[in-house]
Scaffold this active site. Structure first.
Site, PDB file in Angstrom:
ATOM      1  N   GLY A   1      30.654 -36.266  28.183  1.00  7.90           N
ATOM      2  CA  GLY A   1      29.258 -37.155  27.406  1.00  7.90           C
ATOM      3  C   GLY A   1      30.811 -37.670  26.011  1.00  7.90           C
ATOM      4  N   SER A  54      35.743 -32.482  30.091  1.00  9.89           N
ATOM      5  CA  SER A  54      35.350 -34.042  29.047  1.00  9.89           C
ATOM      6  C   SER A  54      35.105 -33.195  27.222  1.00  9.89           C
ATOM      7  CB  SER A  54      34.581 -35.033  29.432  1.00  9.89           C
ATOM      8  OG  SER A  54      34.749 -35.745  29.353  1.00  9.89           O
ATOM      9  N   ALA A  55      33.493 -33.556  26.832  1.00  9.34           N
ATOM     10  CA  ALA A  55      33.423 -33.530  25.666  1.00  9.34           C
ATOM     11  C   ALA A  55      33.858 -31.875  25.558  1.00  9.34           C
ATOM     12  CB  ALA A  55      32.082 -33.909  25.214  1.00  9.34           C
ATOM     13  N   HIS A 107      41.019 -36.424  30.167  1.00 10.96           N
ATOM     14  CA  HIS A 107      41.258 -37.546  30.693  1.00 10.96           C
ATOM     15  C   HIS A 107      42.853 -38.338  30.674  1.00 10.96           C
ATOM     16  CE1 HIS A 107      37.335 -37.311  31.705  1.00 10.96           C
ATOM     17  NE2 HIS A 107      36.765 -37.114  30.442  1.00 10.96           N
ATOM     18  N   GLU A 122      43.487 -35.672  35.078  1.00 12.62           N
ATOM     19  CA  GLU A 122      42.456 -35.841  36.111  1.00 12.62           C
ATOM     20  C   GLU A 122      42.753 -34.370  36.646  1.00 12.62           C
ATOM     21  OE1 GLU A 122      40.857 -36.691  33.965  1.00 12.62           O
ATOM     22  OE2 GLU A 122      38.840 -37.922  34.580  1.00 12.62           O
TER      23      GLU A 122
END
Length: 235
Positions: A90, A122-123, A159, A194
């Site tokens: 997020g 991710s976050a 990413h 990724e």
């Protein structure tokens, strides 16, 4: 002893949520029956219940039940009692703000460093580094501090994207932004592409996945790291 997976992303192109990681997670969470999920990287208006439900569907494939931390009256106690923890993606600014606002960031750091298995994507991966200073996210809220969990002695850029040859885009590349970061900060930055992740077992840090990662160190030429590279001595 830390047992941590730090993944660039939760979902690969043409894949389902966490699909590519499930074989690894089955081993990582081998004895886990119930996992505690932290959905704070998504605004509460984007239902934490819906986000938790999505995570539950993925983990059901490896016979693990999921409970959202927002379902507990005492989130610190939930962390202390957790068999395992997952922090999803997020917005990193929002995630870190909520970790400080709910006063659980120190508890989260402590329980994971004491051995509670952890997954971040991710976050949820950004916060595994020394600071959140190499996030790709917009500052939609302002956290009390950029300091994060320090599960690895460097920063993460999930990413990570290479410049596209022949592109006419004139904006900054990820490499440009990381070089700007190094004008003011000394810690290394790992660009995780990724499909790549870090496995942290105790003090040992190993690059996993199908792709290389790009390592940036202040005043040095960036280098490519192959899958299987040991980053344990990087600082």
């Amino acid at each position: 002893m830390k047992k941590v997976i730090i993944a660039s992303t939760s979902t690969l192109h043409n894949g389902n949520y966490l699909d590519y990681l499930l074989p690894t997670l089955k081993n990582h969470f081998e004895k886990v029956k119930t996992l505690l999920f932290i959905p704070y990287a998504r605004p509460s208006g984007i239902s934490h219940d819906d986000y938790t439900r999505k995570v539950s569907e993925a983990f059901a494939q490896i016979n693990i039940t999921v409970k959202g931390i927002h379902e507990f009256e005492n989130p610190k106690e939930a962390l202390q009692n957790a068999e395992a923890i997952f922090t999803g993606g997020g917005n990193t600014f929002l995630l870190v703000t909520q970790l400080y606002k709910t006063e659980i960031i120190e508890t989260l750091e402590k329980v994971v460093k004491n051995g509670t298995p952890y997954l971040g994507t991710s976050a949820g991966s950004n916060i595994c580094g020394l600071t959140m200073g190499t996030t790709n996210d917009m500052p939609i809220v302002y956290p009390p501090s950029f300091n994060t969990l320090g599960f690895v002695p460097f920063n993460i850029n999930p990413h990570y994207l290479d410049p596209i040859e022949g592109s006419t885009h004139m904006g900054e590349t990820r490499e440009t932004r990381i070089n700007e970061f190094h004008h003011f900060n000394s810690q290394p930055v790992l660009g995780l592409r990724e499909g790549s992740w870090l496995e942290v077992i105790g003090q040992k840090i190993t690059l996993k996945g199908d792709l290389t990662a790009r390592l940036f160190q202040k005043n040095e030429t960036p280098v490519e790291l192959e899958t299987g590279s040991d980053l344990s001595n990087l600082n």
